[in-house]
Scaffold this motif. Structure first.
Motif, PDB file in Angstrom:
ATOM      1  N   LEU A  39       0.837  -1.044  -0.004  1.00 32.00           N
ATOM      2  CA  LEU A  39      -0.032  -0.157   0.006  1.00 32.00           C
ATOM      3  C   LEU A  39       0.729   1.364  -0.054  1.00 32.00           C
ATOM      4  O   LEU A  39       0.590   2.236  -0.693  1.00 32.00           O
ATOM      5  N   ALA A  40       2.001   1.233   0.798  1.00 31.41           N
ATOM      6  CA  ALA A  40       2.874   2.270   0.737  1.00 31.41           C
ATOM      7  C   ALA A  40       3.533   2.678  -0.417  1.00 31.41           C
ATOM      8  O   ALA A  40       3.905   3.900  -0.814  1.00 31.41           O
ATOM      9  N   LEU A  41       3.826   1.614  -1.242  1.00 32.63           N
ATOM     10  CA  LEU A  41       4.539   1.763  -2.498  1.00 32.63           C
ATOM     11  C   LEU A  41       3.445   2.020  -3.738  1.00 32.63           C
ATOM     12  O   LEU A  41       4.017   2.098  -4.827  1.00 32.63           O
ATOM     13  N   GLY A  42       2.198   2.265  -3.474  1.00 34.33           N
ATOM     14  CA  GLY A  42       1.410   2.658  -4.422  1.00 34.33           C
ATOM     15  C   GLY A  42       0.055   1.818  -4.684  1.00 34.33           C
ATOM     16  O   GLY A  42      -0.778   2.281  -5.165  1.00 34.33           O
ATOM     17  N   ALA A  43      -0.013   0.677  -4.120  1.00 32.24           N
ATOM     18  CA  ALA A  43      -1.582  -0.244  -4.196  1.00 32.24           C
ATOM     19  C   ALA A  43      -1.774  -0.076  -5.649  1.00 32.24           C
ATOM     20  O   ALA A  43      -2.961  -0.008  -5.898  1.00 32.24           O
ATOM     21  N   GLY A  44      -1.194  -0.416  -6.744  1.00 36.29           N
ATOM     22  CA  GLY A  44      -1.485  -0.636  -7.978  1.00 36.29           C
ATOM     23  C   GLY A  44      -1.176   0.746  -8.787  1.00 36.29           C
ATOM     24  O   GLY A  44      -1.270   0.589 -10.074  1.00 36.29           O
ATOM     25  N   ASN A  45      -0.795   1.674  -8.178  1.00 34.52           N
ATOM     26  CA  ASN A  45      -0.470   2.902  -8.920  1.00 34.52           C
ATOM     27  C   ASN A  45       1.046   3.372  -8.412  1.00 34.52           C
ATOM     28  O   ASN A  45       1.242   4.630  -7.959  1.00 34.52           O
ATOM     29  N   PRO A  46       2.133   2.544  -8.462  1.00 35.33           N
ATOM     30  CA  PRO A  46       3.347   3.007  -8.167  1.00 35.33           C
ATOM     31  C   PRO A  46       4.178   4.218  -8.805  1.00 35.33           C
ATOM     32  O   PRO A  46       3.907   4.224 -10.109  1.00 35.33           O
ATOM     33  N   SER A  47       4.749   4.740  -8.086  1.00 39.87           N
ATOM     34  CA  SER A  47       5.533   5.939  -8.647  1.00 39.87           C
ATOM     35  C   SER A  47       6.852   5.171  -9.405  1.00 39.87           C
ATOM     36  O   SER A  47       7.306   4.237  -8.974  1.00 39.87           O
ATOM     37  N   PRO A  48       7.239   5.955 -10.338  1.00 37.84           N
ATOM     38  CA  PRO A  48       8.264   5.498 -11.171  1.00 37.84           C
ATOM     39  C   PRO A  48       9.584   5.280 -10.463  1.00 37.84           C
ATOM     40  O   PRO A  48      10.553   4.552 -10.866  1.00 37.84           O
ATOM     41  N   SER A  49       9.628   6.367  -9.318  1.00 37.74           N
ATOM     42  CA  SER A  49      10.991   6.273  -8.578  1.00 37.74           C
ATOM     43  C   SER A  49      11.190   5.247  -7.655  1.00 37.74           C
ATOM     44  O   SER A  49      11.927   4.838  -7.265  1.00 37.74           O
ATOM     45  N   ASN A  50       9.773   4.322  -7.548  1.00 41.62           N
ATOM     46  CA  ASN A  50       9.970   3.377  -6.683  1.00 41.62           C
ATOM     47  C   ASN A  50       9.847   2.073  -7.532  1.00 41.62           C
ATOM     48  O   ASN A  50       9.787   0.953  -6.824  1.00 41.62           O
ATOM     49  N   ALA A  51      10.032   2.016  -8.899  1.00 38.00           N
ATOM     50  CA  ALA A  51      10.072   0.802  -9.606  1.00 38.00           C
ATOM     51  C   ALA A  51      11.121  -0.044  -9.323  1.00 38.00           C
ATOM     52  O   ALA A  51      10.865  -1.295  -9.161  1.00 38.00           O
ATOM     53  N   THR A  52      12.322   0.351  -9.205  1.00 42.03           N
ATOM     54  CA  THR A  52      13.643  -0.342  -8.875  1.00 42.03           C
ATOM     55  C   THR A  52      13.178  -0.930  -7.533  1.00 42.03           C
ATOM     56  O   THR A  52      13.709  -2.359  -7.309  1.00 42.03           O
ATOM     57  N   LEU A  53      12.922  -0.471  -6.508  1.00 44.85           N
ATOM     58  CA  LEU A  53      12.568  -0.851  -5.135  1.00 44.85           C
ATOM     59  C   LEU A  53      11.386  -2.165  -5.345  1.00 44.85           C
ATOM     60  O   LEU A  53      11.729  -3.035  -4.616  1.00 44.85           O
ATOM     61  N   ILE A  54      10.393  -1.860  -6.002  1.00 44.26           N
ATOM     62  CA  ILE A  54       9.373  -2.773  -6.000  1.00 44.26           C
ATOM     63  C   ILE A  54       9.834  -4.183  -6.701  1.00 44.26           C
ATOM     64  O   ILE A  54       9.495  -5.155  -6.380  1.00 44.26           O
TER      65      ILE A  54
END
Length: 430
Positions: A39-54
């Motif tokens: 949920l904190a990382l976007g819950a289906g709408n992640p930020s491009p800046s978090n793509a690597t982390l995800i």
């Protein structure tokens, strides 16, 4: 023994605090943290800046799953050989196992078709056409499945991680070694003993390595679930809600069938069956792989439910690769659902074809996450359904795959309980 030796003995050493937490609780904690992180990382709408982390979230879990899959085949090989060499298996055990597997799978498919025909989820709403999206089709070739079960070489199934071929080898060598042992015992010889000792040592070694990997399963659960929620969220449930409800109802009815069989066909209490299998069910649901859950299933059947090793081995290790009732149920329901969506209602004869095809297709999906989406093309092609609609099911398959995998594992455990008979181990040996 001196006081110093006593204090340093393995029996008196305290295990680390995390090992004292039940695996079930560890998995639940991992799920809670995974949902929070997803949920904190976007819950289906992640930020491009978090793509690597995800993406990196899945790395530890992929390593754990790879290790479990790598160890699954040697576990099957040595466990089957160990069972044949050390346990007195009745001659009818194999025939009874085959009968139980066929019966359970057939019941699962019939339950799925019954629910789909009564609820007709495909008529509850409209689906957007998948357009030109196409999944390659496969011709229905039941004889090809039998031919593929025979390996090209003895070691190839271990290299390719082909579980079904490995079972053919394990059963063949197990039967032969058992026969040689019986002959040598009748002649007063003990030439079989070194082989039996080697197999026993290998079996114990594989189990110990598996225990190390099992300790990391909660980490795998966290990584997988957090990544899925971060990337896809919970939106997939909205478009195919009717289908999800129908599948869950059918899986619930199949679970009730299992508990009824356990109640009247074995000595195991159904409540003890559910409580003892909680670790295996949660692992199957979290990882969507009955192969990954296999060592845990094998362990809880013996330690928490109290079945004999021979029964646990035949049901949870051998039967697990053919007893994919949840997958067969899901594939049959998917075919009927899509036929209702496009207005191409299947006749009774066509539904019979779906039954037969789903049995073969479920074997091909043994223990592999999301493999049902590929083998489902067998079912669709057998009755002329457009396979491009399978792509629509991908949006909800990540959840339903976990549910049906848990039912697969429950079916394996049910077979083991039925093979164990109506008398507990202690009663029979008293």
């Amino acid at each position: 023994m001196s006081q110093t030796e006593s204090n340093n003995s393995p029996e008196t050493k305290a295990s680390p605090w995390w090992q004292r937490i039940p695996l079930t609780l560890q998995i639940i904690i991992a799920l809670v943290f995974a949902i929070s992180v997803g949920l904190a990382l976007g819950a289906g709408n992640p930020s491009p800046s978090n793509a690597t982390l995800i993406t990196n979230l899945a790395i530890p879990s992929e390593l754990v799953l790879k290790a479990l899959r790598a160890l699954a085949t040697p576990l099957i090989l040595v466990a089957v050989l160990h069972t044949f060499m050390t346990t007195n298996i009745p001659g009818t055990a194999g025939r009874r196992l085959a009968g139980l597997l066929l019966t359970n799978t057939t019941v699962a498919i019939v339950v799925g078709l019954l629910v789909a025909n009564v609820l007709r989820p495909g008529t509850w709403g409209n689906l957007v056409s998948p357009g030109t999206t196409e999944i390659p089709t496969q011709n229905f070739d039941p004889w090809g499945l039998f031919k593929d079960a025979v390996p090209e070489s003895v070691l190839k199934p271990l290299v390719d991680n082909n579980v079904i071929q490995l079972i053919v080898i394990a059963l063949s060598f197990g039967i032969v070694l058992r026969g040689l042992k019986s002959e040598q015992i009748a002649q007063g010889k003990r030439g079989y003993q070194p082989i039996e000792d080697v197999i026993g040592t290998l079996f114990e070694a594989v189990i110990r390595v598996l225990n190390w990997v099992i300790a990391l399963v909660p980490l795998a659960v966290f990584g997988i679930v957090a990544k899925i929620i971060a990337e896809r969220g919970f939106a997939p449930f909205q478009s195919l809600a009717a289908f999800i409800i129908s599948v869950l109802l059918a899986l619930f009815l199949q679970a009730c069938y299992y508990l009824t069989r356990v109640k009247f066909g074995s000595w195991v209490d159904p409540l003890k069956f559910l409580a003892g299998g909680a670790d295996a069910f949660l692992t199957a649901f979290s990882t969507s792989s009955s192969t990954v859950a296999m060592p845990i299933t094998f362990e809880v059947l013996q330690t928490k439910i109290g079945l004999r090793e021979s029964s646990a081995s035949l049901g949870a290790l051998v039967g697990a690769n053919f007893n994919n009732d949840g997958t067969a149920l899901y594939e049959a329901m998917s075919a009927l659902y899509i036929s209702q969506v496009i207005g191409q209602n299947l006749s009774l004869g066509q539904q019979l074809v779906v039954v037969l095809t789903s049995i073969f297709a479920s074997v091909g999906a043994a223990g592999i996450p999301n493999a049902g989406l590929v083998t489902m093309t067998l079912v669709f092609s057998s009755v002329g359904l457009p396979t491009q609609y399978i792509a629509l099911l991908v949006t909800v398959d990540w959840f339903l795959d976990r549910c049906r995998t848990a039912i697969n594992v429950m079916g394996d455990m049910t077979v083991s309980a039925l093979l164990d008979g109506k008398k507990p181990h202690s009663v029979e040996e008293a």
